[in-house]
Design a protein around this motif. Structure first.
Motif, mmCIF file in Angstrom:
data_model
loop_
_atom_site.group_PDB
_atom_site.id
_atom_site.type_symbol
_atom_site.label_atom_id
_atom_site.label_comp_id
_atom_site.label_asym_id
_atom_site.label_seq_id
_atom_site.Cartn_x
_atom_site.Cartn_y
_atom_site.Cartn_z
ATOM 1 N N GLY A 1 -20.005 47.827 -41.110
ATOM 2 C CA GLY A 1 -20.288 49.215 -40.718
ATOM 3 C C GLY A 1 -21.836 49.470 -40.000
ATOM 4 O O GLY A 1 -22.263 48.371 -39.756
ATOM 5 N N ALA A 2 -22.274 50.488 -40.099
ATOM 6 C CA ALA A 2 -23.399 50.971 -39.512
ATOM 7 C C ALA A 2 -24.696 50.144 -40.384
ATOM 8 O O ALA A 2 -24.529 50.364 -41.564
ATOM 9 N N PRO A 3 -25.513 49.525 -39.736
ATOM 10 C CA PRO A 3 -26.836 48.872 -40.283
ATOM 11 C C PRO A 3 -27.695 50.109 -40.797
ATOM 12 O O PRO A 3 -27.576 51.083 -40.345
ATOM 13 N N SER A 4 -28.452 49.624 -41.790
ATOM 14 C CA SER A 4 -29.624 50.505 -42.190
ATOM 15 C C SER A 4 -30.885 49.935 -41.736
ATOM 16 O O SER A 4 -30.942 48.800 -41.365
ATOM 17 N N ALA A 5 -31.980 50.699 -41.808
ATOM 18 C CA ALA A 5 -33.333 50.076 -41.098
ATOM 19 C C ALA A 5 -33.744 48.912 -42.101
ATOM 20 O O ALA A 5 -33.613 49.000 -43.168
ATOM 21 N N GLY A 6 -34.124 48.113 -41.257
ATOM 22 C CA GLY A 6 -34.383 46.567 -41.922
ATOM 23 C C GLY A 6 -33.404 45.670 -42.092
ATOM 24 O O GLY A 6 -33.771 44.257 -42.430
ATOM 25 N N GLN A 7 -32.215 46.040 -41.616
ATOM 26 C CA GLN A 7 -31.118 44.975 -41.824
ATOM 27 C C GLN A 7 -31.012 44.228 -40.578
ATOM 28 O O GLN A 7 -30.981 44.598 -39.362
ATOM 29 N N LEU A 8 -30.775 42.883 -40.874
ATOM 30 C CA LEU A 8 -30.458 42.031 -39.768
ATOM 31 C C LEU A 8 -28.742 41.949 -39.359
ATOM 32 O O LEU A 8 -28.233 41.468 -40.264
ATOM 33 N N GLU A 9 -28.444 42.461 -38.409
ATOM 34 C CA GLU A 9 -27.128 42.438 -38.271
ATOM 35 C C GLU A 9 -26.552 41.596 -37.378
ATOM 36 O O GLU A 9 -27.190 41.270 -36.219
ATOM 37 N N TYR B 1 -26.040 35.499 -26.644
ATOM 38 C CA TYR B 1 -25.081 36.332 -26.845
ATOM 39 C C TYR B 1 -24.810 36.205 -28.133
ATOM 40 O O TYR B 1 -24.119 37.312 -28.701
ATOM 41 N N GLY B 2 -25.167 35.346 -29.148
ATOM 42 C CA GLY B 2 -24.845 35.319 -30.631
ATOM 43 C C GLY B 2 -25.991 35.851 -31.374
ATOM 44 O O GLY B 2 -25.725 35.643 -32.570
ATOM 45 N N GLN B 3 -26.987 36.482 -30.918
ATOM 46 C CA GLN B 3 -28.123 36.588 -31.495
ATOM 47 C C GLN B 3 -28.004 37.959 -32.555
ATOM 48 O O GLN B 3 -27.327 38.819 -32.282
ATOM 49 N N PRO B 4 -28.353 37.823 -33.800
ATOM 50 C CA PRO B 4 -28.590 38.915 -34.705
ATOM 51 C C PRO B 4 -29.526 40.025 -34.270
ATOM 52 O O PRO B 4 -30.290 39.659 -33.553
ATOM 53 N N LEU B 5 -29.307 41.302 -34.588
ATOM 54 C CA LEU B 5 -30.164 42.244 -34.305
ATOM 55 C C LEU B 5 -30.850 43.052 -35.483
ATOM 56 O O LEU B 5 -30.362 43.264 -36.560
ATOM 57 N N ASN B 6 -32.185 43.095 -35.379
ATOM 58 C CA ASN B 6 -33.028 43.422 -36.563
ATOM 59 C C ASN B 6 -33.320 45.053 -36.349
ATOM 60 O O ASN B 6 -34.243 45.279 -35.487
ATOM 61 N N TRP B 7 -32.364 45.742 -36.877
ATOM 62 C CA TRP B 7 -32.636 47.166 -36.737
ATOM 63 C C TRP B 7 -33.588 47.780 -37.607
ATOM 64 O O TRP B 7 -33.810 47.744 -38.635
ATOM 65 N N ILE C 1 -31.106 57.738 -36.137
ATOM 66 C CA ILE C 1 -31.190 56.626 -35.204
ATOM 67 C C ILE C 1 -31.693 55.599 -35.617
ATOM 68 O O ILE C 1 -32.756 55.270 -36.551
ATOM 69 N N LEU C 2 -31.635 54.209 -35.037
ATOM 70 C CA LEU C 2 -32.170 53.028 -35.364
ATOM 71 C C LEU C 2 -32.595 52.275 -33.916
ATOM 72 O O LEU C 2 -32.051 52.588 -32.876
ATOM 73 N N CYS C 3 -33.710 51.201 -34.071
ATOM 74 C CA CYS C 3 -33.804 50.641 -32.963
ATOM 75 C C CYS C 3 -34.061 49.179 -33.203
ATOM 76 O O CYS C 3 -34.380 48.884 -34.233
ATOM 77 N N THR C 4 -33.933 48.504 -31.932
ATOM 78 C CA THR C 4 -34.230 47.096 -32.185
ATOM 79 C C THR C 4 -34.508 46.307 -30.849
ATOM 80 O O THR C 4 -34.802 47.252 -29.811
ATOM 81 N N ARG C 5 -34.837 45.188 -30.639
ATOM 82 C CA ARG C 5 -35.089 44.389 -29.250
ATOM 83 C C ARG C 5 -34.282 43.164 -29.396
ATOM 84 O O ARG C 5 -33.929 42.530 -29.906
ATOM 85 N N LEU C 6 -33.533 43.128 -28.159
ATOM 86 C CA LEU C 6 -32.622 42.133 -27.877
ATOM 87 C C LEU C 6 -33.478 41.127 -26.883
ATOM 88 O O LEU C 6 -34.369 41.462 -25.852
ATOM 89 N N THR C 7 -33.279 39.938 -27.142
ATOM 90 C CA THR C 7 -33.909 38.803 -26.564
ATOM 91 C C THR C 7 -33.091 38.228 -25.358
ATOM 92 O O THR C 7 -31.908 37.904 -25.570
ATOM 93 N N ARG D 1 -29.656 52.901 -31.210
ATOM 94 C CA ARG D 1 -28.322 53.200 -31.649
ATOM 95 C C ARG D 1 -28.306 54.565 -32.428
ATOM 96 O O ARG D 1 -29.166 54.769 -33.362
ATOM 97 N N ARG D 2 -27.413 55.407 -32.143
ATOM 98 C CA ARG D 2 -27.116 56.424 -33.117
ATOM 99 C C ARG D 2 -25.684 56.248 -33.504
ATOM 100 O O ARG D 2 -24.587 56.226 -32.435
ATOM 101 N N ALA D 3 -25.148 55.807 -34.719
ATOM 102 C CA ALA D 3 -24.142 55.505 -34.955
ATOM 103 C C ALA D 3 -23.027 56.393 -34.884
ATOM 104 O O ALA D 3 -23.207 57.630 -35.086
ATOM 105 N N ALA D 4 -21.662 56.107 -35.152
ATOM 106 C CA ALA D 4 -20.586 57.084 -34.902
ATOM 107 C C ALA D 4 -20.507 57.888 -36.068
ATOM 108 O O ALA D 4 -20.810 57.445 -37.234
ATOM 109 N N THR D 5 -20.232 58.996 -35.921
ATOM 110 C CA THR D 5 -20.623 60.218 -37.168
ATOM 111 C C THR D 5 -19.313 60.362 -38.083
ATOM 112 O O THR D 5 -19.546 60.914 -39.055
ATOM 113 N N GLY D 6 -18.243 59.853 -37.538
ATOM 114 C CA GLY D 6 -16.775 60.022 -37.912
ATOM 115 C C GLY D 6 -16.362 58.636 -38.462
ATOM 116 O O GLY D 6 -16.955 57.488 -38.192
#
Length: 523
Positions: A28-36, A52-58, A79-85, A104-109
């Motif tokens: 599902g949608a990650p929380s702050a501090g999660q590596l997704e 292409y396979g990198q995880p994202l740290n939100w 909202i949560l933020c990350t950096r893509l390499t 990202r703003r996660a889907a609300t439904g």
């Protein structure tokens, strides 16, 4: 006057991320501090697997804010933020890496379709800020319930690093307040100086060579995969339609759906595009004057009256406190108000004030367009715009061609407002003629075999991206066209028109485009 089409703390670059024992695989949608970990998904070009396979740290967004705009945008909840390499140069994937800011703003439904990636245009405008703001506006609509809203800052912009930087605040203020240069040597010396500062302050020629749309679409495909999307769902506005078109050409099989609003014509050369845009602003200005003429509050009602009011600014900028309003700034202010009818009453007030010798509101409007804060600092939007334009479009260095183009522009614009037939045309080499790296793209017919049906939105009274450009793009992409009859720049989601919003949203959610081209009207 020419408004370009659409016409931003530096920290150490992140190394490529590898999985570790602390990785959290999130469904599902990650929380702050999660590596997704969602990628890789879809086709992965050889040699780019780690990207292409990198995880994202939100993480929480507010600590990443770097100016007043990002502080305001990142203050919204949800909202949560990350950096893509990504590689700086895709031809050297094992070379230098850079980072792309993502929000990202996660889907609300509960019935999530996927990620909706967006770009607001410019080039040089922050997609992160836009996704934060627009995602909040539509969070309770069906589109906000079904999609994560994803905004990214294209390379060189906003939170992405390195950022394009050219003139500093003091240098920009001095340039803006200077009287108009009338000699070729003066103009070209200023252009050369600008290029030298961009090269030095942006990280050198390797950065500038890889800053254009060709590379942004490669980044967007990496983002698609890292987000866990087999195919891309995308909304692009203004210059963002150029990104969408380039992505559709580079990765037609990776497209799920696209709405392209406020089209950049993929076939028009830069001179023709500038003329078409100038006509769009001139038509919009005449529409504004027609509105103004019927209003008692409007004190300057005709082109000759306004021209007489503005002409002295050519030689003597008007003092506004400890600053000055130049002729160029006045033109930028007026043009910026033509993007939306909601700005017309403010423009009316600004012109009334100028008639009384007060240029404060016009200077304020120019500041807003050029990204100057109340503290006197500038966003790097205009620097990024120039850098992208100079590698996206073929440049003209032959002086005979420059003179020919100048005559063409002068002839096409002679009856437009802000065109003074008594002023000689100055055929100078522009900034891009001195750019230290070659262009990486040029106008052409897009080759999009295998592209699914996409949707183009074009507004009849759009000054910045005239209606005909949308017609051309829709034909080039074999897209369904939504015509909006109105006077503004772009309309989908933020323009308040349910006809456009409903048609575009239904398409994005259910992949059901209108059965035929449709027309929507204001009100």
């Amino acid at each position: 006057m020419r408004i370009s089409r659409g016409f931003p703390l530096v920290t150490p670059l992140l190394a490529a991320v590898t999985l570790s024992s602390c990785t959290v695989v999130v469904d599902g949608a990650p929380s702050a501090g999660q590596l997704e970990q969602r990628g890789p998904k879809g086709p992965v070009p050889a040699g780019l697997e780690r990207f292409y396979g990198q995880p994202l740290n939100w993480t929480d967004c507010p600590p990443l804010a770097y100016d007043e705009d990002s502080r305001a945008a990142y203050a919204v909840t949800g909202i949560l933020c990350t950096r893509l390499t990504v590689p700086l140069d895709y031809a050297k994937p094992d070379g230098r890496a850079i980072t792309i800011g993502v929000l990202r703003r996660a889907a609300t439904g509960p019935d999530r379709v996927g990620a909706l990636v967006m770009n607001p245009g410019g080039p040089g405008v922050s997609g992160m800020n836009t996704a934060a703001t627009l995602g909040f506006v539509v969070k309770d609509r069906e589109l906000g319930k079904r999609f994560d809203f994803i905004g990214f800052d294209p390379r060189g912009v906003g939170l992405s690093e390195p950022r394009v930087r050219c003139r500093n605040a003091a240098e920009t203020d001095a340039e803006r307040s200077a009287p108009e240069r009338k000699e070729v040597a003066q103009v070209e010396a200023s252009n050369k100086d600008f290029v030298a500062r961009c090269t030095e302050r942006s990280g050198g020629t390797e950065v500038l060579a890889n800053i254009g749309t060709r590379d942004v679409v490669r980044d967007m495909d990496v983002l698609r995969s890292a987000l866990g999307e087999e195919k891309l769902t995308y909304v692009g506005y203004s210059y963002g339609t150029r990104i969408g078109t380039a992505y559709a050409e580079a990765f037609p099989g990776n497209v799920r759906a696209m709405v392209l609003d406020g089209a950049v014509d993929p076939l028009a050369d830069p001179v023709d595009a500038s003329i078409r845009q100038a006509r769009g602003f001139d038509d919009a200005f005449k529409t504004f004057l027609g509105w103004c003429a019927a209003r008692e509050k409007c004190q300057v009602k005709t082109e000759p009256e306004l021209a007489k009011l503005l002409r002295p600014l050519r030689d003597a900028p008007l003092a506004v406190g400890d600053r000055k309003l130049s002729y160029s700034d006045a033109g930028i202010a007026m043009a910026s108000a033509l993007y939306s009818q909601l700005s017309w009453t403010r423009l009316e007030r600004a012109i009334n004030e100028l008639a009384k010798g007060d240029g404060g509101t016009l200077l304020e409007m120019a500041d807003e367009y050029l990204g100057r804060s109340e503290q006197g600092e500038y966003r790097d939007t205009m620097a990024a715009l120039t850098a992208v334009r100079c590698v996206d479009d073929p440049r003209t260095t032959d002086r005979a061609k420059v003179e020919e183009n100048a005559r063409k522009v002068a002839e096409a614009s002679k009856d437009m407002f802000m065109a003074d037939p008594s002023e000689p045309t100055i055929p100078t080499l522009d900034t891009c003629a001195f750019w230290p790296v070659p262009n990486t793209s040029e106008p052409h017919q897009p080759k999009v075999d295998g592209l699914p049906e996409v949707v183009v939105v074009s507004t009849t009274g759009d000054p910045a991206t005239p209606y005909e450009s949308g017609v051309t793009l829709a034909k080039a992409l074999k897209a369904r066209l939504i015509t909006y009859v109105g006077d503004q720049h772009t309309v989908f989601l933020g323009g308040g028109n349910s006809c456009v919003d409903d048609a575009g949203s239904t398409y994005l959610i259910d992949l059901r485009a209108p059965l035929a081209d449709i027309e929507c009207r204001a009100g």
